[in-house]
Each structure stands twice: as structure tokens, then as C-alpha cells.
Design a protein around this motif. Structure first.
Motif, short mmCIF file in Angstrom:
data_model
loop_
_atom_site.label_atom_id
_atom_site.label_comp_id
_atom_site.label_asym_id
_atom_site.label_seq_id
_atom_site.Cartn_x
_atom_site.Cartn_y
_atom_site.Cartn_z
N ASP A 1 -30.27 31.86 -5.09
CA ASP A 1 -30.52 33.19 -4.53
C ASP A 1 -30.42 33.21 -3.01
O ASP A 1 -30.78 34.21 -2.37
CB ASP A 1 -31.93 33.67 -4.92
CG ASP A 1 -32.11 33.83 -6.41
OD1 ASP A 1 -31.17 34.35 -7.04
OD2 ASP A 1 -33.16 33.44 -6.94
N ARG B 1 -29.12 36.30 -1.14
CA ARG B 1 -29.97 37.48 -1.36
C ARG B 1 -31.26 37.36 -0.55
O ARG B 1 -31.75 38.33 0.03
CB ARG B 1 -30.35 37.60 -2.84
CG ARG B 1 -29.40 38.45 -3.64
CD ARG B 1 -29.83 38.48 -5.09
NE ARG B 1 -30.84 39.48 -5.37
CZ ARG B 1 -31.59 39.49 -6.48
NH1 ARG B 1 -31.44 38.53 -7.37
NH2 ARG B 1 -32.46 40.44 -6.68
N VAL B 2 -31.87 36.14 -0.57
CA VAL B 2 -33.12 35.93 0.18
C VAL B 2 -32.87 36.13 1.67
O VAL B 2 -33.61 36.84 2.35
CB VAL B 2 -33.68 34.52 -0.08
CG1 VAL B 2 -34.86 34.24 0.83
CG2 VAL B 2 -34.09 34.36 -1.53
N ARG C 1 -32.47 39.72 2.60
CA ARG C 1 -33.75 40.43 2.54
C ARG C 1 -34.65 40.06 3.72
O ARG C 1 -35.26 40.93 4.34
CB ARG C 1 -34.42 40.06 1.21
CG ARG C 1 -35.66 40.85 0.87
CD ARG C 1 -36.15 40.44 -0.52
NE ARG C 1 -37.53 40.80 -0.71
CZ ARG C 1 -37.96 41.89 -1.34
NH1 ARG C 1 -37.08 42.73 -1.84
NH2 ARG C 1 -39.24 42.14 -1.48
#
Lengths: 454, 454
Positions: free
Chosen positions: A353, A356-357, A360
Motif C-alpha cells: 500500500d 496509497r499511504v 494520504r
């Protein structure tokens, strides 16, 4: 409220002082092994040994299992080899394996040699697996049934195995080669008609782990599926052993302690020892290494200051905001690290991930930085009435928060990828890392914007 | 390795795209509710609702229990009131109470009014107890026996209660007024002769908690005594309910997440939500408050700098050691806090140990400070070739380490005394607190020793 061992203490002292050994023996036999262990843990070594010798074998074995590492070593050292081997042989095999592997590794071979052959062989099978793996936690003392057994036959088998089996809550249905075919609980079994056939009533969707599975992962599976025991199978789904829920609870408690200590930058080597019983010098050794490493990293921050010293001398107000800027960077980073460590622990977040992390946390850092920069910028303006300086402080906060957020997520994810417990990325470590980079960012921005002054 | 819900995802998507609802229903029914919950958690709200409606009632109720707070709210909001009440009524009463109290508190009354009378009354009894207490975790659906029952009668009672009881692993022996007289496990029961009398074979030393007991304390008791369920009794030892081990595991996992988040200075309001499903703005709100508070505290450090600015201007080298000194102070403090939080959590350390802890940490800080001061002092001397400055740095390190160690133990102990979770004393908080005091210590010592220069 006094804990059980605190209530027990004066009565034990009294019995010892009065020399009433029979009363003492009865007193200890009336208490749970965990409480007796707590009591012994707080005695000096001589008295500990004296009281321990008074326990009957079964209680003594359980106490050995419950007590901290130092005391276990101490007590085993003082016992004749055969007595020590006998006590270990009375424990569930996973508990004996744990003591041999972690508490007295240097005596592992002699103790195993002194044990009964089949017990020693069983423990040796567990010891082949890596520490902190499912293989180390399992016991081979489960109840195995066959598909074609009736409920009556199965119940007879449960009764026959009662003295040996570690749990009878879950019963495992195996074929002749020991392959897992299904599972049935004792609760289900007692509700079957006497002639019902096990194969018709077992659950075939069995949740299992492999012997190499990390214990934290095993605990996660048990927590996820609310089960009382989890089977350990090999690649061919042959049942190797089972892990009972009490061991899972111990893993969760241990991992919890370990995470908090690591996240506070303390080596967790003495994680099973009560606070007051760990020798002070060992505590300091567990702490000194990290402090020294972080101190070296802090001199880097000092070097950045040295680098920019003329700039700081020219605009002395710049230095007043250093604590605020690097403090905020460190705090933001610590928050992110704790969020990511938790996500990795409960398997919400994986290395895959990563992007995505990062996306974010980049956005999150930017927004947090914006909000904080308004506060800090206003504060700077009110304090020094210098709009340029306020601008430098505000912009720096935004960049530093974003940077800290990204580093705070990147580093634990990389650690997990490398097979390192992400909790070693401690709050102090991330604070120290962002200190020097934060300072560099701040003073560089100052250099760009305060061209008039410098 | 893909997790079960990740393996399930493409097959569910396929079935939805192909419009094969029967296949989809079967696919979901074949999976554990926890996996179905994980799957739904990652769907958008519309699809989540569509798939949820396809589940049979029992699976739907379990999924509601397993899924995070936001999704629970969302799903319950979209259901007709009666359907929602029906699903909650199918859950174990402690789980239903938890959802009503924590996930949809604003709909608690209407949902309870829509439930069957006796179920609603049972849940209301649990809701009287404080959140995070034993009373909230317990279920009244246990098996009660009488002392004068034979084993055969007891087994018949276990079978009769099978559809209702949450666990039959432990059976509770009560008198006519419901007072606890003893406990016997199903395992013990099935090994008794048919005519054996329960009262002769039960254990009378029963470990129990009270409904007001904090859930962390309950988990500690279960971990300590390796039990599968713990009874909750009132002051007169009347049995009110039991707490099963699966709820204890959930408590341990939740407390673990909470501790790590708090120790990293993140409000733990969204502790049961997967990382990616918490709305970013809520994450930022959970973090902003602490950052702002710590930032205000950091301006105090800035004020100390401002106070000593003439001294810093006179000896510019002094400032180069500021990061090292306050960094080391913060790191030492964070280590101590994590050690004390862990000691308090596993009930090794109590507030009543205050003086023993302070003595130990004072000595520890002094010794750590001595060791580190040798390194830092030497480093300062090598860098600036100024023996006086090296002396100031060395002495400051000793004082700051001792001070941080004492503060790092005092503050969590005081917090626990005040009934505050000591884990709110986060690493960032202690670092920030010792930053300004550390700086003050350093610059004061400099003022005393560098008289020639200033």
C-alpha cells in the motif's frame, strides 16, 4: 486494592518466621501458580529457593512457567539436573520448549538429555522452528478423531485423552496419514445423537497456520475468527500441533509490552520481567545504546546550526523559533509512525500500500501544516512584528509537517518490508531524524526569503 | 500473501458484474463473517449496502458486529428500524450493547424500543455500567447448575441451554438466590461418573470481577489465570454475567492499538477503524489538538531562548549543543515513560510504589547521564577545543538526564493516580516538556560556569 500476592506475602512471612512449614505448604497450595510466582518473584534468591523447594511437583512446574526469566534461570540452576528435567517434563511441551529456548539456552542440551526420551523428542521437534513462530507455541497433545467414529466413540476418545490433552474444546478429525479433514468442538459433540457419525457433523473449513508463521500473525488470526485453539499444519495439511488461546493471550500481552518499550526506544530484552526485578544495570544497558545512537544523530542537528551560524547571528530572532519548528516536526512524525505501526500490526496496511499511504500522509501533512502555520505565523508576527520572519516560520511549518508525515510513514513501511518489527522505529528516533532535516529546511527557507537581512 | 478478503474481492466483483446474485450469496455464506466484514469495509457505501442486504440474517448480524464503527452506523441507518432491531437482537447481548453504546448512541432508545422486550431489558441492564467496564462486556447467557445435580442432570442442562448459552466451556454452580458457589468445566463434567454430584467436584475458588472493573483489569486477570471465561459478580457474590475469552482478546487488541496511538499523541477515537477507511479530516482532527497544544508548549522553549539571547550571542558555540542536549533529555524521558506505562499496564507498578520508582529512576538517570556526558563532553572538546564549554555540556547532560528520568516516571504515575490512562503521557508530550526545562538547565549552568566569557 492489594493484589493476591500482596495479600499472601505477610501470611507467608508469618509462617516462615514461626517455622510452620506445613502451614506454609498448605497456604501456597491454596493459591494459583501465577500468584505464587508473583510472590516468589519478589523474594531474595535464597528465600525464593527455599520456598520453591516446598512446592509439590505440579505446582513447582507451573510456577517455573509463570515466573520471569531471571528467576527461572536461578531456580533451575540450583536444582539437581534430574529434578529440573522432571519439572520441565511436567509442563505442556510448548511451555517447556519456551523455557529451554529463551530462559536457559545454555543448558538446553543437558536438560533435554536428562528428560524422558519421548518428551525430549517432542520438545526438540518444536525447537526446530524459529523463535516467535507458531511452531514454538504449539503442543502435540491434542485430541484426534476419525471421520467414521460415532459420537459415542469420539466422546470415549476425549475421555481417554483427558490426562494428556492440553485442550478438549476443539477436536481434530484426521485421516490415517494425519491430514486435517475437519474440526468439531466438544460442545457440538455432546449435542450429537450417540450414533451420529463425526464426518457428517464436522466443519471442513478449518482456519490454520503453518509452523513458520510469526506469533503476532497467529494471534491476529485467533482474534479475527474468535476460536479457542488454532491448528498448525504443514504444506500437505498434516496436523503438526495446536496452539491454545491462553498462549495467544500471552503473545498479545507480550507484544503489547514490546511495542510500547520499542516505541519508547528501550530494548525489550527483559519484557517478561516485572519492573522492579530487572537489575538496574541491565535496564541502563537496554537504554544506553539507543540514547547514544540518537545523540550522535543529534550532533548532526548541531552541525546544521554550525553551518548556518552566520545567518543565525545576523537575524538572532530566527533561533527563537527553532524549538517550535523542530518540535512540531518531531511530534507530527511521531503521530504518523504510531498510526502506521498500528495499521501494520492489525494488518490493515501492507508494504504494497506504499503509494496509497504516502499520498494520504503527504496530503495530511500538508493540511496539518497549513493549519499549524496559521497559528505559528500569527504568533511570530505578534511576537516580533516582522512580517518576513512570520512568513518564513509559516512556510517552514508547512514544509516540515509534510516532510515529517512522509518520513513517519515511509520508515516503518520500509522496516516491515525488511522484516524488521516496525515498532523499532520509535518516537525518539523519528523526532531525532526530523530534527536536523527540519532545521535545514527552516534555515534554507530563511536564506531564500530574508535576502534583505542576510 | 493475500488476505482472505483480498482473495474474495475479485470473485465478488465478478459475480456482481455478471448479475449472478445466487452465486454471490453462496460465496459470502461460505466465508467467515470477519472476512465478509473486511470485504464490505472496503466497498463504497452504495455497494456495501447492496451486498449487505443479500446476507442471511445470522451472517448479517455477525458482520455488523465485526465491521468498523462508520460502516455499522451507515448500514443501520439504511435499514428499516424493525430490521435493524431484529439483527441486533440476534447478536450476543454484550456485542449488541457495545454497538448501541458506541456506534449508534443517538439511536439507542428507538432501537431498544423496537426490540423484543426481554432482549431489550437484558441489554439495558448492561448499558447501566460505565463504558469500558466488565459490565459492558458480559453476557447473561451462561449455563447455571445446582450443587445437588448429578453429572447426567448437569449434562442435560448443558444440552438444553445450547441454543442460548454463549459458552458452555465453564459451568457455574449457583444457589437459589443466584450466589456463586463454584465452577466446573465441561471437560471435568464429561469425565464424571453419571451419578456423581456436581457439588463434590466443583472448584470453589472462583476468580471473578465486579461489573465496574475496568476492561483492561479484566483482561489482566484472564491472562494471569489462563481461563476461558470470567464471571462478573456483585458485592454479595451474586452472578451477574460472564465474559468470554474472545471478548478479552478483542480488548487486548483494542488496548494495544490505543496505547500505541496515544503514546504517539494521536487521539484514539477511531481505534476500531481500518487505516484507509477513517476519513482524512477526522484523522487530522484527532491529531491537530495535540500538535497545537505541544506547539504552544514549544513556544515556551522559544521564550527561554529569548531570555538567554545575550548569553547565546556572547558565546555562539553554546547554541550548537542545544539540539543534542534537549534531544537527549526528550529521548531519556520517552524511554522512562514507556517503561512506566508498561509497568502500570501489567500491574507491576502501582502509584503506591512512587518513592521506590523515583529513587530507581533518579539513580538510573544519574548513571545514564554520567555515561552520556563522557561522550558528549569529549565530543564538545574535540569540536570546539574549549574545556569550559565541554564541562558545561557534560554537567548539563547529567542534570538533564536525571531530571527527564524523574519527570518521565512521575507524570504517568500521577496520571494513573488521577484515573487518567497513563498512555496519554505520550513520547511527544514528555519530549516537549523537557525541552524547555532542559534548555533552562543548560543555559543556567552555562551562566554559572562561563563567568569569564559572559
Amino acid at each position: 486494592m492489594a493484589t493476591p500476592h500482596e495479600q499472601l506475602q505477610p501470611r507467608v512471612d508469618e509462617a516462615i518466621d514461626a517455622g510452620e512449614m506445613a502451614r506454609l505448604r498448605q497456604l501456597l497450595a491454596d493459591h494459583h501458580p501465577a500468584d505464587v510466582a508473583d510472590l516468589l518473584e519478589r523474594m531474595d534468591s535464597v528465600q525464593q529457593h527455599r520456598v520453591f523447594q516446598m512446592l509439590d511437583d505440579e505446582l513447582a512446574a507451573s510456577v517455573l512457567d509463570e515466573i520471569g526469566r531471571d528467576a527461572t534461570r536461578d531456580l533451575l540452576d540450583k536444582l539437581p539436573l534430574d529434578d529440573a528435567a522432571l519439572l520441565l517434563g511436567r509442563l505442556p511441551m510448548d511451555d517447556a520448549a519456551e523455557i529451554l529456548a529463551e530462559d536457559v539456552p545454555e543448558k538446553q542440551d543437558v536438560l533435554l538429555a536428562a528428560m524422558e526420551g519421548d518428551k525430549a523428542a517432542g520438545i526438540q521437534r518444536l525447537l526446530r522452528y524459529p523463535p516467535d513462530s507458531a511452531g514454538h507455541l504449539m503442543t502435540e497433545h491434542y485430541v484426534a478423531l476419525r471421520k467414521d467414529m460415532t459420537a459415542t466413540e469420539a466422546l470415549a476418545e476425549v475421555r481417554r485423552m483427558d490426562a494428556i490433552a492440553e485442550t478438549v474444546s476443539e477436536l481434530y478429525v484426521l485421516d490415517d496419514q494425519g491430514h486435517m479433514q475437519g474440526v468439531i468442538s466438544l460442545r457440538e459433540l455432546i449435542n450429537l445423537a450417540p450414533s451420529a457419525v463425526i464426518g457428517d457433523h464436522m466443519t471442513t473449513r478449518v482456519i490454520s497456520v503453518q509452523p513458520e508463521t510469526d506469533q503476532e500473525r497467529v494471534a491476529h488470526e485467533v482474534a479475527q475468527y474468535d476460536i479457542l485453539a488454532i491448528p498448525v499444519v504443514d504444506n500437505g495439511r498434516r496436523l503438526l500441533g495446536i496452539i491454545t488461546v491462553d498462549d495467544i493471550i500471552d503473545v498479545l500481552v507480550e507484544e503489547n509490552s514490546e511495542d510500547i518499550l520499542r516505541f519508547g526506544a528501550v530494548e525489550s530484552g527483559s519484557v517478561d520481567q516485572p519492573y522492579f526485578t530487572v537489575p538496574l544495570l541491565r535496564v541502563l544497558r537496554n537504554r544506553f545504546g539507543w540514547l547514544l545512537l540518537l545523540m550522535v544523530a543529534d550532533t548532526l542537528t548541531g552541525a546544521v546550526l554550525r553551518q548556518f551560524s552566520t545567518r543565525l547571528a545576523a537575524v538572532v530572532q530566527l533561533s527563537f523559533y527553532i524549538p517550535l519548528l523542530i518540535g512540531t516536526g518531531g511530534n507530527t512524525g511521531a503521530q504518523t509512525v504510531s498510526t502506521i505501526i498500528r495499521g501494520l500490526a492489525i494488518r490493515d496496511v501492507h508494504f504494497s500500500d506504499l503509494w496509497r499511504v504516502l499520498r494520504r500522509e503527504l496530503l495530511g501533512g500538508l493540511l496539518l501544516g497549513l493549519a499549524l502555520s496559521l497559528v505559528a505565523g500569527t504568533r511570530a508576527w505578534l511576537w516580533d512584528r516582522d512580517l518576513q520572519l512570520a512568513l518564513v516560520v509559516g512556510i517552514s511549518i508547512i514544509v516540515i509537517c509534510t516532510w515529517s508525515n512522509v518520513m513517519g510513514s515511509l520508515i516503518p513501511l520500509l522496516a516491515s518490508r525488511l522484516g524488521i518489527d516496525p515498532a523499532v522505529v520509535s518516537a525518539p528516533m523519528i523526532s531525532t531524524l526530523v530534527d536536523s532535516s527540519g532545521l535545514f529546511i527552516y534555515l534554507s527557507i530563511a536564506g531564500l526569503l530574508l535576502t534583505g537581512a542576510i
